[in-house]
Design a protein around this motif. Structure first.
Motif, PDB file in Angstrom:
ATOM      1  N   GLU A  48      58.162  37.313  37.632  1.00  0.00           N
ATOM      2  CA  GLU A  48      57.351  38.326  36.975  1.00  0.00           C
ATOM      3  C   GLU A  48      56.432  37.658  35.969  1.00  0.00           C
ATOM      4  OE1 GLU A  48      58.911  41.958  35.740  1.00  0.00           O
ATOM      5  OE2 GLU A  48      60.024  42.319  37.621  1.00  0.00           O
ATOM      6  N   ILE A  49      55.186  38.123  35.946  1.00  0.00           N
ATOM      7  CA  ILE A  49      54.166  37.589  35.045  1.00  0.00           C
ATOM      8  C   ILE A  49      53.652  38.726  34.183  1.00  0.00           C
ATOM      9  CG2 ILE A  49      51.802  36.684  34.940  1.00  0.00           C
ATOM     10  CD1 ILE A  49      52.430  35.144  37.527  1.00  0.00           C
ATOM     11  N   ASP A  50      53.571  38.499  32.904  1.00  0.00           N
ATOM     12  CA  ASP A  50      52.984  39.475  31.993  1.00  0.00           C
ATOM     13  C   ASP A  50      51.524  39.088  31.759  1.00  0.00           C
ATOM     14  OD1 ASP A  50      52.282  41.321  30.102  1.00  0.00           O
ATOM     15  OD2 ASP A  50      53.848  40.784  28.657  1.00  0.00           O
ATOM     16  N   ALA A  51      50.623  39.876  32.307  1.00  0.00           N
ATOM     17  CA  ALA A  51      49.191  39.601  32.144  1.00  0.00           C
ATOM     18  C   ALA A  51      48.695  39.970  30.750  1.00  0.00           C
ATOM     19  CB  ALA A  51      48.385  40.343  33.200  1.00  0.00           C
ATOM     20  N   GLU A  52      49.489  40.666  29.979  1.00  0.00           N
ATOM     21  CA  GLU A  52      49.199  40.981  28.576  1.00  0.00           C
ATOM     22  C   GLU A  52      47.861  41.689  28.380  1.00  0.00           C
ATOM     23  OE1 GLU A  52      49.684  37.022  26.904  1.00  0.00           O
ATOM     24  OE2 GLU A  52      51.659  37.627  26.155  1.00  0.00           O
ATOM     25  N   GLY A  53      47.502  42.531  29.351  1.00  0.00           N
ATOM     26  CA  GLY A  53      46.261  43.286  29.216  1.00  0.00           C
ATOM     27  C   GLY A  53      45.014  42.498  29.547  1.00  0.00           C
ATOM     28  N   ASN A  54      45.160  41.298  30.070  1.00  0.00           N
ATOM     29  CA  ASN A  54      44.003  40.478  30.404  1.00  0.00           C
ATOM     30  C   ASN A  54      43.363  40.910  31.720  1.00  0.00           C
ATOM     31  OD1 ASN A  54      43.644  38.363  28.323  1.00  0.00           O
ATOM     32  ND2 ASN A  54      45.757  37.834  28.855  1.00  0.00           N
ATOM     33  N   LEU A  55      42.084  40.614  31.836  1.00  0.00           N
ATOM     34  CA  LEU A  55      41.298  40.939  33.019  1.00  0.00           C
ATOM     35  C   LEU A  55      41.930  40.288  34.254  1.00  0.00           C
ATOM     36  CD1 LEU A  55      38.636  42.093  34.289  1.00  0.00           C
ATOM     37  CD2 LEU A  55      37.619  39.845  33.798  1.00  0.00           C
ATOM     38  N   THR A  56      42.121  41.090  35.290  1.00  0.00           N
ATOM     39  CA  THR A  56      42.688  40.616  36.550  1.00  0.00           C
ATOM     40  C   THR A  56      41.747  41.018  37.677  1.00  0.00           C
ATOM     41  OG1 THR A  56      44.923  40.854  35.634  1.00  0.00           O
ATOM     42  CG2 THR A  56      44.716  40.674  38.037  1.00  0.00           C
ATOM     43  N   THR A  57      41.303  40.030  38.450  1.00  0.00           N
ATOM     44  CA  THR A  57      40.244  40.273  39.432  1.00  0.00           C
ATOM     45  C   THR A  57      40.577  39.606  40.762  1.00  0.00           C
ATOM     46  OG1 THR A  57      38.927  38.262  39.031  1.00  0.00           O
ATOM     47  CG2 THR A  57      38.599  40.132  37.518  1.00  0.00           C
ATOM     48  N   PRO A  58      39.866  40.000  41.812  1.00  0.00           N
ATOM     49  CA  PRO A  58      39.938  39.195  43.028  1.00  0.00           C
ATOM     50  C   PRO A  58      39.456  37.774  42.722  1.00  0.00           C
ATOM     51  CG  PRO A  58      38.823  41.292  43.425  1.00  0.00           C
ATOM     52  CD  PRO A  58      38.973  41.165  41.944  1.00  0.00           C
ATOM     53  N   PRO A  59      39.752  36.820  43.598  1.00  0.00           N
ATOM     54  CA  PRO A  59      39.337  35.448  43.319  1.00  0.00           C
ATOM     55  C   PRO A  59      37.821  35.327  43.213  1.00  0.00           C
ATOM     56  CG  PRO A  59      40.790  35.552  45.240  1.00  0.00           C
ATOM     57  CD  PRO A  59      40.416  36.951  44.893  1.00  0.00           C
ATOM     58  N   LEU A  60      37.375  34.313  42.483  1.00  0.00           N
ATOM     59  CA  LEU A  60      35.956  33.990  42.484  1.00  0.00           C
ATOM     60  C   LEU A  60      35.600  33.330  43.812  1.00  0.00           C
ATOM     61  CD1 LEU A  60      35.355  32.563  38.889  1.00  0.00           C
ATOM     62  CD2 LEU A  60      35.539  34.939  39.660  1.00  0.00           C
ATOM     63  N   CYS A  61      34.330  33.385  44.148  1.00  0.00           N
ATOM     64  CA  CYS A  61      33.803  32.746  45.351  1.00  0.00           C
ATOM     65  C   CYS A  61      32.697  31.776  44.955  1.00  0.00           C
ATOM     66  CB  CYS A  61      33.211  33.776  46.312  1.00  0.00           C
ATOM     67  SG  CYS A  61      34.316  35.124  46.790  1.00  0.00           S
ATOM     68  N   ASP A  62      32.635  30.658  45.641  1.00  0.00           N
ATOM     69  CA  ASP A  62      31.489  29.746  45.518  1.00  0.00           C
ATOM     70  C   ASP A  62      30.825  29.698  46.883  1.00  0.00           C
ATOM     71  OD1 ASP A  62      29.611  27.815  45.169  1.00  0.00           O
ATOM     72  OD2 ASP A  62      30.949  26.313  44.337  1.00  0.00           O
ATOM     73  N   PRO A  63      29.744  30.470  47.080  1.00  0.00           N
ATOM     74  CA  PRO A  63      29.138  30.584  48.404  1.00  0.00           C
ATOM     75  C   PRO A  63      28.164  29.462  48.749  1.00  0.00           C
ATOM     76  CG  PRO A  63      27.971  31.996  46.889  1.00  0.00           C
ATOM     77  CD  PRO A  63      29.092  31.362  46.100  1.00  0.00           C
ATOM     78  N   HIS A  64      27.976  28.512  47.838  1.00  0.00           N
ATOM     79  CA  HIS A  64      27.024  27.426  48.127  1.00  0.00           C
ATOM     80  C   HIS A  64      27.444  26.166  47.373  1.00  0.00           C
ATOM     81  CE1 HIS A  64      22.815  26.152  49.346  1.00  0.00           C
ATOM     82  NE2 HIS A  64      23.225  25.160  48.574  1.00  0.00           N
ATOM     83  N   LEU A  65      27.983  25.204  48.123  1.00  0.00           N
ATOM     84  CA  LEU A  65      28.450  23.957  47.540  1.00  0.00           C
ATOM     85  C   LEU A  65      28.218  22.839  48.552  1.00  0.00           C
ATOM     86  CD1 LEU A  65      29.970  22.656  45.114  1.00  0.00           C
ATOM     87  CD2 LEU A  65      32.109  23.198  46.287  1.00  0.00           C
ATOM     88  N   HIS A  66      28.026  21.628  48.061  1.00  0.00           N
ATOM     89  CA  HIS A  66      27.866  20.462  48.934  1.00  0.00           C
ATOM     90  C   HIS A  66      29.052  19.527  48.690  1.00  0.00           C
ATOM     91  CE1 HIS A  66      23.700  21.156  50.450  1.00  0.00           C
ATOM     92  NE2 HIS A  66      23.652  21.925  49.368  1.00  0.00           N
TER      93      HIS A  66
END
Length: 442
Positions: free
Chosen positions: A41-59
């Motif tokens: 169990e993880i307590d997020a303590e009210g912090n923002l929780t989102t889907p993962p970030l994406c990097d759509p352009h990288l070399h």
């Protein structure tokens, strides 16, 4: 007993805290104060929780190579290409794989779980593609990688170019690339775009073309892409990366072009790090900003994303794989500092990019979807971009694969002791540790 329960998470746009119950790598239930228990169990303590970030352009084939064989003294795009050409004959598969895996770990540690990388396929050995196919397999438990067959030197600038593109798709590249503005003639640039659409249809692949990555206001291949995307109905599968020449277009032409792009439903990717330093280098003063028309596209509802592009390579000597840093930079260079615009910037590294990558069906914090998400040391998206916040937890397939301890800044001077917290303090709450030395209370 479930595998994982995250307590007290603050989802995007929600005021109340909520719990996320995960089992078997799938989000099973979302709601406040769930009764379900988890082995972890993880307590997020009210912090923002989102889907993962994406990097759509990288070399990924060039990352962490800055200074090899030399540094880019002029800081220009052309010198970067020259240095890359000098380095290519000495490339080894091991070096390519090691550098790319390290950069993927950097991005994962900062909340990224989806990456689209470009592989230079103008070398007859196709070594870079082979290396990135290996990287894709090695990191698959952490990050989903798409590989673009990218003709760095142009398709029709040398005899083998088209054959190499076709071979790269047969070998397993996921996305068809192009670089029409780098071809020898306007006509060859149009052929470059047409070939991309042909190969995409043949292989049922997506399209992502380096398009008009120049300050030349006569470089106008986005219109070719948009027209073809419109006529074929492939728009949502088509992406124009960079499109920096659009910044310099006459406004009447840009207005027309954006209308066609809007109708086509194609996607755009801007790359704040590279675009801000590579473009318009010959302007003198006044100096134009080197990125596409992000604010105008956003206002029209065109899908715009943010890519990192380079991490310590011949084109951009800095970078650490932070998409929040990229969004922060774009806020400044694209005049996107309006309150609602700041939240839109967060969309550009999450939902907008997921749409471009065509992963929406398995993306998002919803019951029944894969348990891939991130908990941030931030109250909301505004706070995350402002502070370029740490990713406290990265949950991948239901496992808390990353746990971060944010920096603690402890001040101790002349009897004054206090932890300095860069978050905005709650009004009316006295800071811990007393008054600042020399400060008088009113």
């Amino acid at each position: 007993m479930l595998d994982l329960v995250v307590r007290n998470a603050r989802l995007r746009g929600a005021e109340e805290r909520t719990d996320i119950a995960v089992d078997g790598g799938i989000i099973r239930k979302i709601g406040p104060a769930l009764e379900e228990q988890g082995r972890e169990e993880i307590d997020a303590e009210g912090n923002l929780t989102t889907p993962p970030l994406c990097d759509p352009h990288l070399h990924l084939d060039a990352v962490l190579s800055v200074g090899d064989p030399r540094f880019n003294a002029s800081g220009t795009l052309l010198e970067g290409i020259q240095i890359w050409g000098e380095r290519k004959p000495r490339l080894t598969r091991k070096e390519l794989v090691d550098n790319a895996v390290e950069a993927v770990l950097w991005e994962f540690a900062q909340g990224v779980q989806f990456i689209r990388t470009h592989a230079d396929v103008t070398d007859p050995s196709l070594l870079t593609l082979e290396a990135l196919l290996e990287v894709k397999d090695r990191v698959k438990d952490l990050v989903e990688v798409q590989i673009v067959a990218f003709p760095q030197d142009g398709v029709f600038t040398f005899p083998e170019g088209e054959a190499l593109m076709r071979r790269a798709l047969d070998m397993g590249a996921d996305v068809v690339g192009g670089i029409p503005h780098n071809e020898l003639t306007r006509e060859d640039g149009v052929r470059d775009v047409e070939l991309a659409f042909e190969l995409a249809r043949k292989h049922d692949a997506l399209i992502d073309i380096h398009c008009d990555e120049t300050g030349d206001d006569q470089s106008r291949f986005v219109e070719v892409m948009a027209a073809r995307a419109l006529s074929t109905g492939m728009g949502e599968r088509v992406t124009a990366s960079h499109a920096t020449a659009m910044h310099n277009y006459h406004n009447d032409y840009a207005f027309k072009l954006l209308g066609i792009a809007e109708r086509s439903k194609m996607n755009f990717i801007t790359n704040p790090f590279d675009n801000s330093v590579l473009q318009n280098r010959t302007d003198g003063y006044p100096r134009r900003r080197g990125h596409t028309r992000v604010d105008e596209m956003h206002a029209r509802g065109i899908n715009v994303c943010i890519g990192h592009d380079s991490i310590m390579d011949p084109w951009y000597p800095l970078g650490k794989g932070s998409m929040l840093q990229a969004a922060n930079l774009l806020l400044h260079t694209a005049h996107m500092s309006g309150y609602e615009q700041i939240f839109a910037l967060f969309d550009m590294i999450t939902a907008n990019s997921a749409k471009t990558l065509q992963v929406e069906g398995r993306y998002g914090i919803e019951a029944g979807k894969p348990a891939n998400f991130a908990v941030w040391d931030a109250e909301d998206e505004f706070d995350a971009i402002r502070r370029e916040s740490d990713c406290l937890y990265a949950v991948r397939r239901g496992v808390a694969a990353l746990k971060t301890r944010p920096a603690v800044r402890s001040l101790d001077l002349g009897g004054f002791r206090r932890d300095v917290d860069l978050r905005v303090p709650v009004r009316g709450v006295e800071p811990r540790g007393g008054e600042v030395p020399g400060q008088r209370r009113r």
